[in-house]
Design a protein around this motif. Structure first.
Motif, PDB file in Angstrom:
ATOM      1  N   TRP A 126      72.121 -19.252  27.229  1.00  0.00           N
ATOM      2  CA  TRP A 126      71.304 -19.904  26.369  1.00  0.00           C
ATOM      3  C   TRP A 126      71.985 -20.825  25.303  1.00  0.00           C
ATOM      4  O   TRP A 126      71.505 -21.721  24.847  1.00  0.00           O
ATOM      5  N   LEU A 127      73.141 -20.132  24.867  1.00  0.00           N
ATOM      6  CA  LEU A 127      73.851 -21.015  24.112  1.00  0.00           C
ATOM      7  C   LEU A 127      74.723 -22.075  24.579  1.00  0.00           C
ATOM      8  O   LEU A 127      74.830 -23.142  23.906  1.00  0.00           O
ATOM      9  N   LEU A 128      74.887 -22.038  25.842  1.00  0.00           N
ATOM     10  CA  LEU A 128      75.858 -23.009  26.339  1.00  0.00           C
ATOM     11  C   LEU A 128      75.104 -24.238  27.015  1.00  0.00           C
ATOM     12  O   LEU A 128      75.342 -25.429  26.828  1.00  0.00           O
ATOM     13  N   ILE A 129      74.102 -23.762  27.844  1.00  0.00           N
ATOM     14  CA  ILE A 129      73.428 -24.790  28.555  1.00  0.00           C
ATOM     15  C   ILE A 129      71.748 -24.627  28.276  1.00  0.00           C
ATOM     16  O   ILE A 129      70.880 -25.364  29.175  1.00  0.00           O
ATOM     17  N   GLY A 130      71.119 -23.682  27.237  1.00  0.00           N
ATOM     18  CA  GLY A 130      69.960 -23.548  27.040  1.00  0.00           C
ATOM     19  C   GLY A 130      69.028 -24.921  26.648  1.00  0.00           C
ATOM     20  O   GLY A 130      67.844 -25.256  27.323  1.00  0.00           O
ATOM     21  N   LEU A 131      69.615 -25.767  25.861  1.00  0.00           N
ATOM     22  CA  LEU A 131      69.076 -27.150  25.666  1.00  0.00           C
ATOM     23  C   LEU A 131      68.902 -28.065  26.833  1.00  0.00           C
ATOM     24  O   LEU A 131      67.757 -28.645  27.105  1.00  0.00           O
ATOM     25  N   PRO A 132      69.862 -28.427  27.614  1.00  0.00           N
ATOM     26  CA  PRO A 132      69.540 -29.214  28.840  1.00  0.00           C
ATOM     27  C   PRO A 132      68.671 -28.334  29.594  1.00  0.00           C
ATOM     28  O   PRO A 132      68.041 -29.167  30.667  1.00  0.00           O
ATOM     29  N   ALA A 133      68.664 -27.087  29.777  1.00  0.00           N
ATOM     30  CA  ALA A 133      67.927 -26.571  30.777  1.00  0.00           C
ATOM     31  C   ALA A 133      66.393 -26.897  30.553  1.00  0.00           C
ATOM     32  O   ALA A 133      65.654 -27.121  31.323  1.00  0.00           O
ATOM     33  N   GLY A 134      66.090 -26.935  29.215  1.00  0.00           N
ATOM     34  CA  GLY A 134      64.474 -27.182  28.802  1.00  0.00           C
ATOM     35  C   GLY A 134      64.254 -28.483  29.309  1.00  0.00           C
ATOM     36  O   GLY A 134      63.209 -28.719  29.768  1.00  0.00           O
ATOM     37  N   ALA A 135      65.021 -29.428  29.036  1.00  0.00           N
ATOM     38  CA  ALA A 135      64.941 -31.014  29.542  1.00  0.00           C
ATOM     39  C   ALA A 135      64.839 -31.157  31.138  1.00  0.00           C
ATOM     40  O   ALA A 135      63.708 -31.758  31.587  1.00  0.00           O
ATOM     41  N   TRP A 136      65.484 -30.339  31.794  1.00  0.00           N
ATOM     42  CA  TRP A 136      65.723 -30.360  33.362  1.00  0.00           C
ATOM     43  C   TRP A 136      64.132 -29.878  33.788  1.00  0.00           C
ATOM     44  O   TRP A 136      63.809 -30.247  34.714  1.00  0.00           O
ATOM     45  N   ILE A 137      63.878 -28.661  33.119  1.00  0.00           N
ATOM     46  CA  ILE A 137      62.646 -27.843  33.595  1.00  0.00           C
ATOM     47  C   ILE A 137      61.437 -28.706  33.089  1.00  0.00           C
ATOM     48  O   ILE A 137      60.393 -28.774  34.016  1.00  0.00           O
ATOM     49  N   ASP A 138      61.313 -29.711  32.166  1.00  0.00           N
ATOM     50  CA  ASP A 138      60.316 -30.750  31.919  1.00  0.00           C
ATOM     51  C   ASP A 138      60.318 -31.770  32.757  1.00  0.00           C
ATOM     52  O   ASP A 138      59.290 -32.531  33.035  1.00  0.00           O
ATOM     53  N   GLU A 150      64.516 -34.928  21.454  1.00  0.00           N
ATOM     54  CA  GLU A 150      63.090 -35.064  21.189  1.00  0.00           C
ATOM     55  C   GLU A 150      62.617 -33.582  20.896  1.00  0.00           C
ATOM     56  O   GLU A 150      61.891 -33.109  20.045  1.00  0.00           O
ATOM     57  N   GLY A 151      63.164 -32.617  21.849  1.00  0.00           N
ATOM     58  CA  GLY A 151      62.581 -31.334  21.693  1.00  0.00           C
ATOM     59  C   GLY A 151      62.932 -30.528  20.270  1.00  0.00           C
ATOM     60  O   GLY A 151      62.449 -29.705  19.759  1.00  0.00           O
ATOM     61  N   LEU A 152      64.328 -30.688  20.140  1.00  0.00           N
ATOM     62  CA  LEU A 152      64.906 -30.267  19.012  1.00  0.00           C
ATOM     63  C   LEU A 152      64.090 -30.602  17.837  1.00  0.00           C
ATOM     64  O   LEU A 152      63.800 -29.927  16.666  1.00  0.00           O
ATOM     65  N   ARG A 153      63.782 -31.817  17.524  1.00  0.00           N
ATOM     66  CA  ARG A 153      63.334 -32.551  16.520  1.00  0.00           C
ATOM     67  C   ARG A 153      61.896 -31.769  16.305  1.00  0.00           C
ATOM     68  O   ARG A 153      61.206 -31.553  15.229  1.00  0.00           O
ATOM     69  N   TYR A 154      61.126 -31.614  17.480  1.00  0.00           N
ATOM     70  CA  TYR A 154      59.696 -31.293  17.596  1.00  0.00           C
ATOM     71  C   TYR A 154      59.708 -29.802  16.775  1.00  0.00           C
ATOM     72  O   TYR A 154      58.840 -29.506  16.148  1.00  0.00           O
ATOM     73  N   ARG A 179      61.083 -28.209  26.930  1.00  0.00           N
ATOM     74  CA  ARG A 179      61.868 -28.569  25.635  1.00  0.00           C
ATOM     75  C   ARG A 179      61.517 -27.697  24.411  1.00  0.00           C
ATOM     76  O   ARG A 179      62.583 -27.228  23.754  1.00  0.00           O
ATOM     77  N   MET A 180      60.267 -27.595  24.128  1.00  0.00           N
ATOM     78  CA  MET A 180      59.876 -26.653  22.783  1.00  0.00           C
ATOM     79  C   MET A 180      60.449 -25.170  22.991  1.00  0.00           C
ATOM     80  O   MET A 180      61.116 -24.637  22.033  1.00  0.00           O
ATOM     81  N   TYR A 181      60.488 -24.530  24.384  1.00  0.00           N
ATOM     82  CA  TYR A 181      60.961 -23.482  24.395  1.00  0.00           C
ATOM     83  C   TYR A 181      62.471 -23.187  24.567  1.00  0.00           C
ATOM     84  O   TYR A 181      62.878 -22.387  23.617  1.00  0.00           O
ATOM     85  N   ALA A 182      63.324 -24.185  25.153  1.00  0.00           N
ATOM     86  CA  ALA A 182      64.336 -24.253  25.211  1.00  0.00           C
ATOM     87  C   ALA A 182      64.889 -24.392  24.052  1.00  0.00           C
ATOM     88  O   ALA A 182      66.092 -23.731  23.605  1.00  0.00           O
ATOM     89  N   SER A 183      64.501 -25.332  23.123  1.00  0.00           N
ATOM     90  CA  SER A 183      65.006 -25.458  21.702  1.00  0.00           C
ATOM     91  C   SER A 183      64.646 -24.278  20.964  1.00  0.00           C
ATOM     92  O   SER A 183      65.836 -23.946  20.155  1.00  0.00           O
ATOM     93  N   SER A 184      63.578 -23.595  20.868  1.00  0.00           N
ATOM     94  CA  SER A 184      63.389 -22.471  20.183  1.00  0.00           C
ATOM     95  C   SER A 184      64.187 -21.203  20.551  1.00  0.00           C
ATOM     96  O   SER A 184      64.977 -20.566  19.856  1.00  0.00           O
ATOM     97  N   ARG A 185      64.583 -21.041  21.841  1.00  0.00           N
ATOM     98  CA  ARG A 185      65.104 -20.082  22.577  1.00  0.00           C
ATOM     99  C   ARG A 185      66.686 -20.405  22.475  1.00  0.00           C
ATOM    100  O   ARG A 185      67.408 -19.439  22.444  1.00  0.00           O
ATOM    101  N   PHE A 186      67.322 -21.502  22.312  1.00  0.00           N
ATOM    102  CA  PHE A 186      68.449 -21.879  21.907  1.00  0.00           C
ATOM    103  C   PHE A 186      69.081 -21.279  20.771  1.00  0.00           C
ATOM    104  O   PHE A 186      70.005 -20.759  20.608  1.00  0.00           O
ATOM    105  N   LEU A 187      68.289 -21.127  19.842  1.00  0.00           N
ATOM    106  CA  LEU A 187      68.462 -20.365  18.444  1.00  0.00           C
ATOM    107  C   LEU A 187      68.180 -18.954  18.703  1.00  0.00           C
ATOM    108  O   LEU A 187      69.027 -18.158  18.352  1.00  0.00           O
TER     109      LEU A 187
END
Length: 435
Positions: free
Chosen positions: A72-84, A225-229, A362-370
């Motif tokens: 989640w810390l290493l690749i959580g953010l790009p994972a959300g974008a790929w999933i979308d 975009e997901g992080l800003r949202y 991206r919303m889930y990935a951004s939230s779960r990154f933290l």
């Protein structure tokens, strides 16, 4: 968001089936419930492989737990974008097949006498990566399976079934460990991932994905975009921050619980599984009453009352002794689990209804990154504190910090309302794009 009103004399749109009557939801439900049983078995068997079979200590078990969440810390953010960008169902299938392969490697290595702690660390990381993709895709996939008005019902059913599966899993895990050993107990999880994949293959769902010709933005821009949202929204921001504090303290505690029960309390392996099942018994009760509590108190108030009011019971955990003294441990995890699952049902339904569908991954990935990115830090800290101060002493510090951390939910807009909003403010750019 725009609202469509049927003109006088026209027929209303046909009602969508309730989740329990929808074939696709039933398949998703069955596959997820079966997989949860296996994962709960593994939750007991995997640390016992390290502690009993390989003689690992508190730092090593903390490291194993940390590796499961490090993705989640290493690749959580790009994972959300790929999933979308891609099919969420196919992403979940790929995660199931990867989990099958990596978990099979443990009993195979044990069969040939080459199993090591280093392999367990790698397996924990790869299985954690697969779980990260699956869980993010799963949350984003559910609104494509269930109509918006049935999301609360669907989430309550999924949470309830998850807790039933998790309730049975630790007991089964303890018995399997006694009967065939912790290593071969992992085979149960392999079978359940296969069932999950079979159910997903049987589903027929149209997913709202952007056409390939419209995917012109760079991955980095989509992540931003997901992080800003999440960062700009007052509700999503405080929910992510408070969940991060919860996960940090909970996983610092979880890193010590098996070692605490086996070595400090001296409970037998089979008893460990059943005692840990109290966590999921509380979760089952929470899922059963979540909708009624939310309807009675309001979703925002239910979140606050259940999260903050049940947290102090965790302070009973360090009082645990063998025999009847195990009741302290049972109450210490059962009651907070009730509050946690009620909060999870409320928050999950809120996020799925509140967030525009194109941003769900991206919303889930951004939230779960933290939220999940802090878990490795918490797990390692728990192991280090246990080694430096003693396991019981470390648990006093961790459970007290966890109870105080629940108060973070009082910061921000949640405390001012009876209910969480059903959709974002209409003047946000994300909402305008959905109209």
């Amino acid at each position: 968001m725009t609202t469509t009103v049927n003109p006088p004399g026209s027929q209303a749109a046909p009602a969508t089936p309730k989740p329990a009557r929808d074939r696709n939801f039933r398949l998703l439900w069955a596959g997820e419930a079966t997989s949860k049983v296996g994962s709960a078995v593994t939750g007991v068997a995997f640390p016992l492989v390290a502690v009993v079979t390989l003689g690992a200590g508190t730092v090593a078990t903390g490291l194993l737990n940390a590796m499961a969440w490090l993705p989640w810390l290493l690749i959580g953010l790009p994972a959300g974008a790929w999933i979308d960008r891609f099919s969420r169902r196919r992403t979940m299938l790929a995660a199931d097949f990867l989990s099958i392969a990596v978990l099979l490697s443990v009993p195979v290595a044990a069969w040939f006498g080459v199993l090591s702690l280093a392999q367990l660390v790698v397996v924990s990381f790869v299985a954690g990566t697969a779980s990260m993709f699956f869980s993010t895709a799963y949350q984003a996939f559910l609104p494509a399976v269930v109509a918006k008005e049935h999301l609360a019902d669907a989430n309550a059913k999924l949470q309830g079934t998850d807790q039933v599966a998790n309730l049975a899993g630790p007991g089964v895990g303890g018995l399997l460990t006694q009967a065939v050993g912790a290593v071969y107990g992992l085979l149960a999880d392999v079978v359940t991932f296969a069932v999950s994949a079979f159910c997903l293959l049987r589903m027929r769902v149209e997913e709202p994905l952007p056409p390939k010709k419209e995917r012109t933005t760079r991955l980095r821009d989509e992540i931003g975009e997901g992080l800003r949202y999440v960062g700009r929204d007052r509700y999503l921001r405080i929910l992510a921050l408070s969940a991060a504090v919860d996960n940090f303290t909970l996983n610092a505690m979880y890193a010590l619980t098996v070692v605490f029960l086996v070595r400090t309390v001296e409970a037998p392996a089979a008893v460990v599984g059943f005692v840990l099942a109290a966590d999921f018994a509380g979760g089952l009760l929470g899922a059963m009453i979540a909708r009624r509590v939310a309807a009675r108190l309001g979703t925002a108030r239910a979140l606050l009352v259940c999260s903050i009011g049940t947290a102090p019971f965790a302070l009973l955990i360090p009082l645990t002794q063998n025999g009847f003294g195990l009741a302290f441990f049972v109450l210490g995890i059962l009651v907070p689990s009730i509050g946690m699952v009620i909060g999870n049902v409320v928050v999950t339904g809120f996020r799925q209804a509140y967030c525009p569908p194109r941003l769900l991954g991206r919303m889930y990935a951004s939230s779960r990154f933290l939220q999940f990115g802090v878990i490795p830090l918490g797990a390692v800290l728990g192991g280090v504190l246990g080694a430096a101060l003693g396991v019981r002493e470390a648990l006093w510090i961790i459970t007290a910090a966890g109870a105080l951390g629940k108060l973070l939910r009082l910061v921000g807009p949640i405390r001012a309302h009876r209910d969480l909003p059903a959709e974002p403010p209409e003047n946000t750019p994300e909402t305008r794009k959905e109209q």
